[in-house]
Design a protein around this motif. Structure first.
Motif, PDB file in Angstrom:
ATOM      1  N   ALA A   1       0.884  -1.057   0.251  1.00  0.00           N
ATOM      2  CA  ALA A   1      -0.266  -0.116  -0.459  1.00  0.00           C
ATOM      3  C   ALA A   1       1.166   1.476   0.062  1.00  0.00           C
ATOM      4  O   ALA A   1       2.407   0.930   0.788  1.00  0.00           O
ATOM      5  N   ALA A   2       0.458   2.421  -0.193  1.00  0.00           N
ATOM      6  CA  ALA A   2       0.892   3.964   0.049  1.00  0.00           C
ATOM      7  C   ALA A   2       0.024   4.629  -0.053  1.00  0.00           C
ATOM      8  O   ALA A   2      -1.421   4.988   0.093  1.00  0.00           O
ATOM      9  N   ILE A   3       0.422   5.717   0.738  1.00  0.00           N
ATOM     10  CA  ILE A   3      -0.255   7.106   1.654  1.00  0.00           C
ATOM     11  C   ILE A   3      -0.262   7.755   1.319  1.00  0.00           C
ATOM     12  O   ILE A   3       1.505   8.223   1.080  1.00  0.00           O
ATOM     13  N   GLN A   4      -0.659   9.257   0.161  1.00  0.00           N
ATOM     14  CA  GLN A   4       0.538   9.970   0.075  1.00  0.00           C
ATOM     15  C   GLN A   4      -0.488  11.183   0.618  1.00  0.00           C
ATOM     16  O   GLN A   4      -1.570  11.456   1.122  1.00  0.00           O
TER      17      GLN A   4
ATOM     18  N   ASP B   1       4.161  20.150   5.349  1.00  0.00           N
ATOM     19  CA  ASP B   1       5.062  20.639   4.870  1.00  0.00           C
ATOM     20  C   ASP B   1       5.641  20.642   3.443  1.00  0.00           C
ATOM     21  O   ASP B   1       6.046  21.682   2.493  1.00  0.00           O
ATOM     22  N   GLU B   2       5.626  19.199   3.612  1.00  0.00           N
ATOM     23  CA  GLU B   2       5.658  18.844   2.158  1.00  0.00           C
ATOM     24  C   GLU B   2       4.963  17.719   1.361  1.00  0.00           C
ATOM     25  O   GLU B   2       4.626  16.795   2.530  1.00  0.00           O
ATOM     26  N   LYS B   3       5.238  16.699   0.385  1.00  0.00           N
ATOM     27  CA  LYS B   3       4.608  16.015   0.258  1.00  0.00           C
ATOM     28  C   LYS B   3       4.778  14.655   0.180  1.00  0.00           C
ATOM     29  O   LYS B   3       6.822  14.857   0.132  1.00  0.00           O
ATOM     30  N   TYR B   4       4.648  13.365   0.401  1.00  0.00           N
ATOM     31  CA  TYR B   4       4.973  12.533   0.909  1.00  0.00           C
ATOM     32  C   TYR B   4       4.312  11.376   0.697  1.00  0.00           C
ATOM     33  O   TYR B   4       2.894  11.418   0.183  1.00  0.00           O
ATOM     34  N   ILE B   5       4.595  10.246   0.270  1.00  0.00           N
ATOM     35  CA  ILE B   5       4.930   8.863  -0.320  1.00  0.00           C
ATOM     36  C   ILE B   5       4.680   7.927   0.517  1.00  0.00           C
ATOM     37  O   ILE B   5       6.311   8.074   0.610  1.00  0.00           O
ATOM     38  N   LEU B   6       4.389   7.499   1.630  1.00  0.00           N
ATOM     39  CA  LEU B   6       4.765   6.472   2.423  1.00  0.00           C
ATOM     40  C   LEU B   6       3.766   4.974   2.094  1.00  0.00           C
ATOM     41  O   LEU B   6       2.897   4.723   2.080  1.00  0.00           O
ATOM     42  N   SER B   7       4.797   4.234   2.252  1.00  0.00           N
ATOM     43  CA  SER B   7       4.432   3.097   1.202  1.00  0.00           C
ATOM     44  C   SER B   7       4.401   1.716   2.802  1.00  0.00           C
ATOM     45  O   SER B   7       5.033   2.189   3.578  1.00  0.00           O
TER      46      SER B   7
ATOM     47  N   LEU C   1       6.270   4.318   5.645  1.00  0.00           N
ATOM     48  CA  LEU C   1       5.250   4.604   7.091  1.00  0.00           C
ATOM     49  C   LEU C   1       5.543   4.068   8.533  1.00  0.00           C
ATOM     50  O   LEU C   1       5.899   5.162   9.503  1.00  0.00           O
ATOM     51  N   ASN C   2       6.650   2.877   8.566  1.00  0.00           N
ATOM     52  CA  ASN C   2       6.794   2.987  10.337  1.00  0.00           C
ATOM     53  C   ASN C   2       8.135   4.308  10.556  1.00  0.00           C
ATOM     54  O   ASN C   2       8.602   5.033  11.409  1.00  0.00           O
ATOM     55  N   GLU C   3       9.027   4.707   9.454  1.00  0.00           N
ATOM     56  CA  GLU C   3       9.833   5.908   9.691  1.00  0.00           C
ATOM     57  C   GLU C   3       9.424   7.256   9.932  1.00  0.00           C
ATOM     58  O   GLU C   3       9.347   7.848  10.322  1.00  0.00           O
ATOM     59  N   PHE C   4       7.992   7.499   8.560  1.00  0.00           N
ATOM     60  CA  PHE C   4       7.087   8.542   9.296  1.00  0.00           C
ATOM     61  C   PHE C   4       6.888   8.104  10.707  1.00  0.00           C
ATOM     62  O   PHE C   4       6.539   9.605  11.572  1.00  0.00           O
TER      63      PHE C   4
ATOM     64  N   ILE D   1      -1.146   6.424  15.636  1.00  0.00           N
ATOM     65  CA  ILE D   1      -0.461   7.452  14.265  1.00  0.00           C
ATOM     66  C   ILE D   1      -1.004   6.852  12.592  1.00  0.00           C
ATOM     67  O   ILE D   1      -1.455   7.765  11.901  1.00  0.00           O
ATOM     68  N   LEU D   2       0.134   5.498  12.964  1.00  0.00           N
ATOM     69  CA  LEU D   2      -0.595   4.900  11.726  1.00  0.00           C
ATOM     70  C   LEU D   2      -1.988   4.631  11.754  1.00  0.00           C
ATOM     71  O   LEU D   2      -2.585   5.026  10.123  1.00  0.00           O
ATOM     72  N   GLU D   3      -2.878   4.535  12.417  1.00  0.00           N
ATOM     73  CA  GLU D   3      -4.402   4.541  12.350  1.00  0.00           C
ATOM     74  C   GLU D   3      -4.674   5.263  11.312  1.00  0.00           C
ATOM     75  O   GLU D   3      -5.627   5.325  10.758  1.00  0.00           O
ATOM     76  N   GLN D   4      -4.483   6.576  12.428  1.00  0.00           N
ATOM     77  CA  GLN D   4      -5.164   8.213  11.952  1.00  0.00           C
ATOM     78  C   GLN D   4      -5.076   8.398  10.569  1.00  0.00           C
ATOM     79  O   GLN D   4      -5.417   9.079   9.268  1.00  0.00           O
ATOM     80  N   LEU D   5      -3.240   7.782  10.150  1.00  0.00           N
ATOM     81  CA  LEU D   5      -2.779   7.585   8.538  1.00  0.00           C
ATOM     82  C   LEU D   5      -3.458   7.001   7.797  1.00  0.00           C
ATOM     83  O   LEU D   5      -4.279   8.015   6.908  1.00  0.00           O
ATOM     84  N   VAL D   6      -4.217   5.724   7.973  1.00  0.00           N
ATOM     85  CA  VAL D   6      -5.074   5.450   7.129  1.00  0.00           C
ATOM     86  C   VAL D   6      -6.516   5.289   7.534  1.00  0.00           C
ATOM     87  O   VAL D   6      -7.203   5.515   6.228  1.00  0.00           O
ATOM     88  N   TYR D   7      -7.539   5.976   8.649  1.00  0.00           N
ATOM     89  CA  TYR D   7      -8.808   5.831   8.480  1.00  0.00           C
ATOM     90  C   TYR D   7      -8.968   7.113   8.235  1.00  0.00           C
ATOM     91  O   TYR D   7     -10.471   7.403   8.157  1.00  0.00           O
TER      92      TYR D   7
END
Length: 293
Positions: A153-156, A160-166, A263-266, A287-293
């Motif tokens: 999966a990836a989350i963009q 302050d800048e754009k991230y793509i979290l894998s 994602l864990n690094e973020f 935090i991870l749950e908030q990013l996903v849901y």
């Protein structure tokens, strides 16, 4: 003679209907319109109760926001799917300003970070100032991508800048029920689920769409999830319309300037700006749950 003709017509009609049912078209490519409903008052009330129990909001400042906010707000999302992948993103320019204001109302200054259940309302920056807000990825919000074939999966999103979290797609334990309902014109079956971190989920899936996926990176069922409830976070996803196409999932959702990161690094970077008593594994999972849901 007339009876024989009538009987022949009946047999042909019955045979034709049988063939139609046997070879019914189950689309594996298309788009689903979702309403994401967030119950803002319930989330803030839950946040206040938690902070009070820990002595973090003794003056009751958070409760002052309850009368100023709506009971809930709804975000319009578009979900693209094919046999191998999915993309979930906000519909462009659909009430984005109104929704943004509703979200900001749930983020008093004293609550930049809190626990699971949708209780993280503000967002810390990865830069020097830890009070930035998520501005999402493309089209005014975050984008969730699933590679069903690779199980990733990836989350963009934009801080302050754009991230793509894998991240890998974690398994979800599902238990089937005998409850059924019709959602967006398709028949669905209810299942109860739990993530590896014991977050409780309620899903409604349909085998009429033979793709094992769903909103918020949900997956693992013999059909598409078109209704998803996360009670602890006071969030619900409901399909409102389904359209079948021959198109593959669009690939232009990625911003080429986005910074790639695990994602864990973020989560590790983000957690540095949390209060000391919250810098633990449980907080990082939230935090991870908030990013996903």
């Amino acid at each position: 003679m007339i009876k024989k003709i009538y009987l022949t017509v009946l047999i042909c009609c019955w045979y034709g209907l049988s063939l139609q049912a046997q070879y019914a078209y189950f689309g594996s490519r298309g788009t689903i319109s979702f309403d994401k409903v967030t119950y803002t008052k319930a989330r803030l009330r839950q946040l206040s109760n938690e902070m009070n129990s820990k002595g973090m909001d003794r003056d009751g400042g958070i409760m002052d926001y309850l009368d100023k906010m709506p009971d809930s707000h709804t975000e319009k999302l578009k979900f693209y799917f094919d046999e191998n992948s999915t993309v979930l993103m906000p519909e462009e320019n659909v009430g984005s300003e109104k929704q943004s204001n509703a979200i900001k109302m749930t983020a008093p200054k004293a609550t930049s970070a809190n626990g699971r259940g949708g209780r993280f309302q503000g967002a810390a920056r990865s830069g020097p100032t830890p009070r930035g807000q998520f501005r999402g990825g493309a089209k005014n919000g975050k984008v969730l991508y699933q590679d069903l074939k690779a199980g990733t999966a990836a989350i963009q999103l934009d801080i302050d800048e754009k991230y793509i979290l894998s991240e890998t797609l974690d398994s979800i334990t599902w238990r089937f029920t005998e409850e059924y309902r019709n959602i967006a014109g398709v028949n669905c079956r209810r299942v109860n689920g739990a993530t590896k971190d014991s977050l409780y989920l309620i899903a409604y899936y349909s085998e009429e769409i033979p793709v094992s996926a769903g909103p918020a990176l949900s997956h693992g069922l013999p059909g598409m999830i078109i209704g998803l409830v996360i009670p602890e976070m006071h969030i619900q996803y409901w399909a409102t319309a389904i359209e079948y196409t021959n198109k593959l999932v669009p690939s232009d959702w990625r911003d080429k300037k986005s910074k790639k990161m695990e994602l864990n690094e973020f989560s590790e970077i983000f957690g540095r700006y949390m209060p000391r008593n919250r810098q633990n594994e449980s907080a990082k999972k939230r935090i991870l749950e908030q990013l996903v849901y």
